[in-house]
Design an enzyme around this catalytic site. Structure first.
Site, PDB file in Angstrom:
ATOM      1  N   HIS A  87       0.846  -1.206   0.000  1.00 12.31           N
ATOM      2  CA  HIS A  87       0.000   0.000   0.000  1.00 12.31           C
ATOM      3  C   HIS A  87       0.880   1.255   0.000  1.00 12.31           C
ATOM      4  O   HIS A  87       1.353   1.711   1.037  1.00 12.31           O
ATOM      5  CB  HIS A  87      -0.923  -0.010   1.235  1.00 12.31           C
ATOM      6  CG  HIS A  87      -2.029   0.988   1.164  1.00 12.31           C
ATOM      7  ND1 HIS A  87      -3.359   0.648   1.311  1.00 12.31           N
ATOM      8  CD2 HIS A  87      -2.027   2.318   0.942  1.00 12.31           C
ATOM      9  CE1 HIS A  87      -4.105   1.725   1.191  1.00 12.31           C
ATOM     10  NE2 HIS A  87      -3.316   2.759   0.970  1.00 12.31           N
ATOM     11  N   HIS A 123       1.084   4.982  -2.406  1.00 10.89           N
ATOM     12  CA  HIS A 123       0.512   5.768  -3.504  1.00 10.89           C
ATOM     13  C   HIS A 123       1.614   6.436  -4.324  1.00 10.89           C
ATOM     14  O   HIS A 123       2.460   7.132  -3.765  1.00 10.89           O
ATOM     15  CB  HIS A 123      -0.432   6.838  -2.952  1.00 10.89           C
ATOM     16  CG  HIS A 123      -1.681   6.273  -2.330  1.00 10.89           C
ATOM     17  ND1 HIS A 123      -2.871   6.181  -3.014  1.00 10.89           N
ATOM     18  CD2 HIS A 123      -1.911   5.748  -1.102  1.00 10.89           C
ATOM     19  CE1 HIS A 123      -3.796   5.645  -2.224  1.00 10.89           C
ATOM     20  NE2 HIS A 123      -3.233   5.366  -1.054  1.00 10.89           N
ATOM     21  N   ASP A 156       1.371   8.966  -6.212  1.00  6.21           N
ATOM     22  CA  ASP A 156       1.286  10.427  -6.096  1.00  6.21           C
ATOM     23  C   ASP A 156       1.545  10.912  -4.670  1.00  6.21           C
ATOM     24  O   ASP A 156       1.416  12.099  -4.390  1.00  6.21           O
ATOM     25  CB  ASP A 156      -0.070  10.937  -6.604  1.00  6.21           C
ATOM     26  CG  ASP A 156      -1.247  10.210  -5.982  1.00  6.21           C
ATOM     27  OD1 ASP A 156      -1.110   9.023  -5.627  1.00  6.21           O
ATOM     28  OD2 ASP A 156      -2.317  10.830  -5.847  1.00  6.21           O
ATOM     29  N   GLY A 215     -10.209   7.586  -1.936  1.00  5.86           N
ATOM     30  CA  GLY A 215     -10.872   8.886  -1.853  1.00  5.86           C
ATOM     31  C   GLY A 215     -11.933   8.866  -0.768  1.00  5.86           C
ATOM     32  O   GLY A 215     -11.931   7.989   0.092  1.00  5.86           O
ATOM     33  N   HIS A 255      -9.844   0.557  -0.217  1.00  3.33           N
ATOM     34  CA  HIS A 255      -9.641   1.419   0.953  1.00  3.33           C
ATOM     35  C   HIS A 255     -10.925   1.375   1.785  1.00  3.33           C
ATOM     36  O   HIS A 255     -11.989   1.769   1.303  1.00  3.33           O
ATOM     37  CB  HIS A 255      -9.428   2.871   0.525  1.00  3.33           C
ATOM     38  CG  HIS A 255      -8.026   3.224   0.134  1.00  3.33           C
ATOM     39  ND1 HIS A 255      -7.504   2.919  -1.089  1.00  3.33           N
ATOM     40  CD2 HIS A 255      -7.050   3.875   0.815  1.00  3.33           C
ATOM     41  CE1 HIS A 255      -6.252   3.374  -1.153  1.00  3.33           C
ATOM     42  NE2 HIS A 255      -5.952   3.959  -0.021  1.00  3.33           N
ATOM     43  N   GLU A 263     -10.892   3.283   7.227  1.00  2.68           N
ATOM     44  CA  GLU A 263      -9.921   4.330   7.547  1.00  2.68           C
ATOM     45  C   GLU A 263     -10.709   5.547   8.032  1.00  2.68           C
ATOM     46  O   GLU A 263     -10.686   5.889   9.194  1.00  2.68           O
ATOM     47  CB  GLU A 263      -9.069   4.687   6.319  1.00  2.68           C
ATOM     48  CG  GLU A 263      -8.036   5.770   6.596  1.00  2.68           C
ATOM     49  CD  GLU A 263      -7.357   6.302   5.331  1.00  2.68           C
ATOM     50  OE1 GLU A 263      -7.913   6.143   4.234  1.00  2.68           O
ATOM     51  OE2 GLU A 263      -6.273   6.898   5.466  1.00  2.68           O
ATOM     52  N   ASP A 303       1.783   4.059   2.803  1.00  2.94           N
ATOM     53  CA  ASP A 303       0.702   4.910   2.296  1.00  2.94           C
ATOM     54  C   ASP A 303       1.265   6.047   1.433  1.00  2.94           C
ATOM     55  O   ASP A 303       1.273   5.931   0.223  1.00  2.94           O
ATOM     56  CB  ASP A 303      -0.167   5.457   3.436  1.00  2.94           C
ATOM     57  CG  ASP A 303      -1.595   5.745   2.998  1.00  2.94           C
ATOM     58  OD1 ASP A 303      -1.985   5.299   1.900  1.00  2.94           O
ATOM     59  OD2 ASP A 303      -2.338   6.394   3.761  1.00  2.94           O
TER      60      ASP A 303
HETATM   61 ZN   LIG Z   1      -4.052   4.703   0.779  1.00  2.53          ZN
END
Ligand SMILES: [Zn+2]
Length: 358
Positions: free
Chosen positions: A16, A18, A20, A177, A204, A207, A296
């Site tokens: 996991h 990202h 970006d 998101g 996801h 969270e 993350d």
């Molecule tokens: Zn994430």
């Protein structure tokens, strides 16, 4: 960080992370100048601090603003490929031997790329990164996870994109998101298509939102893994006692050993726990859930796999065996085939044995 364990040398698996959320500040400054994007500062060190502080501020608006800047410099073929290449090189240098890089192609189309152009550019960069790492003596394997944004209405189109690229570097599908208000049930056909195609999915959930979100992810979405999933503890009463009482969802997740992609530092920034010592990852490990350790967003959380593991050792009392078990859990839930998982597991065991002998 004070851990006496040689954590940097251990072989790591990262499920996991990202694309970006892991850029080098120097690269953001250079790419922003090329495309004419205005940053809060053009000093790389100041920018590094700005990202961490904005993400750490506890305000969602500032946290989301950080991605405006990273995504802005990832709109061209060259920008996407460079960011992907550097991510692989940085992960390999951190001891990561297998990684999945997730990102949402639909967010990278403002300069005229098509969805397929964007996937191709990232794949090219990942492959360049693998080659560059190999030249530096590091072996790493990387797959793309294609993410659809929950609040957008392109899930089915993004599912088709992922499936069209399944033998060309894309290993799985994800949604990310705003969790609350945008559940998997918005687009049930997307999950039917994935299921019919036998394509791995991670969602996801658990969270920002609670147990219901995890329930939809594993049942309707039939997720093979859960992104974060930390709030599964809300379905366990009397946690920390000799007789914890499980709800149906907690039972399901543990019975099926559905891996939880936990991201300790990131989870602190979003308020799941106040300290690493209090993070649910240790309680979930003790209850025999399939816990994995992840980063993350390395830039926003100013972290790395070595740092996350070191924090768990220093602040939550994790041992080398705990780190090994979490790494093996990650290897066994990687979106690769059984024989490949087995080989990855052997590589991890050999790496831990070599460190234990030192
Ligand atoms: Zn994430």
């Amino acid at each position: 960080m004070t851990s006496a364990l040689p954590i940097a040398a251990l072989p790591k698996v990262l499920l996991h992370d990202h694309l970006d959320g892991g850029l080098r500040p120097e690269t953001i400054v250079e790419l922003a100048a090329e495309v004419g994007h205005t940053l809060p500062t053009t000093d790389p060190e100041e920018l590094r601090r700005w990202f961490f502080e904005a993400a750490d501020s506890g305000t969602l608006v500032r946290y989301l603003e950080t991605f405006d800047h990273t995504i802005a410099v990832m709109q061209t073929r060259d920008g996407l490929a460079r960011v992907a290449r550097e991510a692989v090189v940085d992960l390999a240098a951190d001891g990561v031997v297998y990684a999945e890089q997730r990102w949402a192609p639909e967010q990278h189309l403002t300069a005229g790329l098509t969805l397929q152009d964007a996937v191709d550019a990232v794949q090219e960069g990942l492959e360049q990164g693998v080659a560059e790492a190999a030249a530096a003596g590091r072996t790493i394997r990387v797959g793309q996870l294609i993410t659809a944004m929950r609040h957008a209405d392109r899930w089915e189109e993004i599912v088709e994109l992922a499936l069209a690229n399944r033998d060309r570097g894309v290993v799985g599908f994800d949604i990310a998101g705003a969790e609350a208000g945008f559940p998997p049930s918005r687009f049930p056909q997307a999950w039917r298509t994935l299921n019919d195609a036998g394509f791995p999915t991670t969602i996801h959930a658990g969270e920002a939102d609670g147990v219901e979100s995890i329930s939809e992810a594993v049942h309707l979405g039939q997720a093979s893994r859960i992104g974060h999933g930390a709030r599964i503890v809300e379905d366990i009463e009397d946690l920390g006692t000799d007789a914890p009482r499980f709800g149906r969802v907690a039972h399901w997740v543990r019975d099926n050993q559905i891996p939880l992609e936990l991201c300790p530092s990131s989870n602190l920034q979003t308020g799941i726990a106040a300290t690493i010592a209090e993070h649910p990852i240790s309680a979930l490990r003790d209850l025999d859930f399939a816990v994995t350790v992840n980063t993350d967003n390395r830039l926003m959380s100013a972290t790395s796999m070595t740092r996350e593991m070191t924090l768990l050792v220093d602040e939550a009392g994790w041992t080398l065996d705990d780190l090994r078990d979490a790494t093996l859990a990650a290897a066994w839930s990687a979106f690769i085939h059984h024989d490949e998982r087995h080989a990855l597991g052997e590589q991890i065991l050999a790496g831990y044995a070599a460190v234990a002998e030192q």
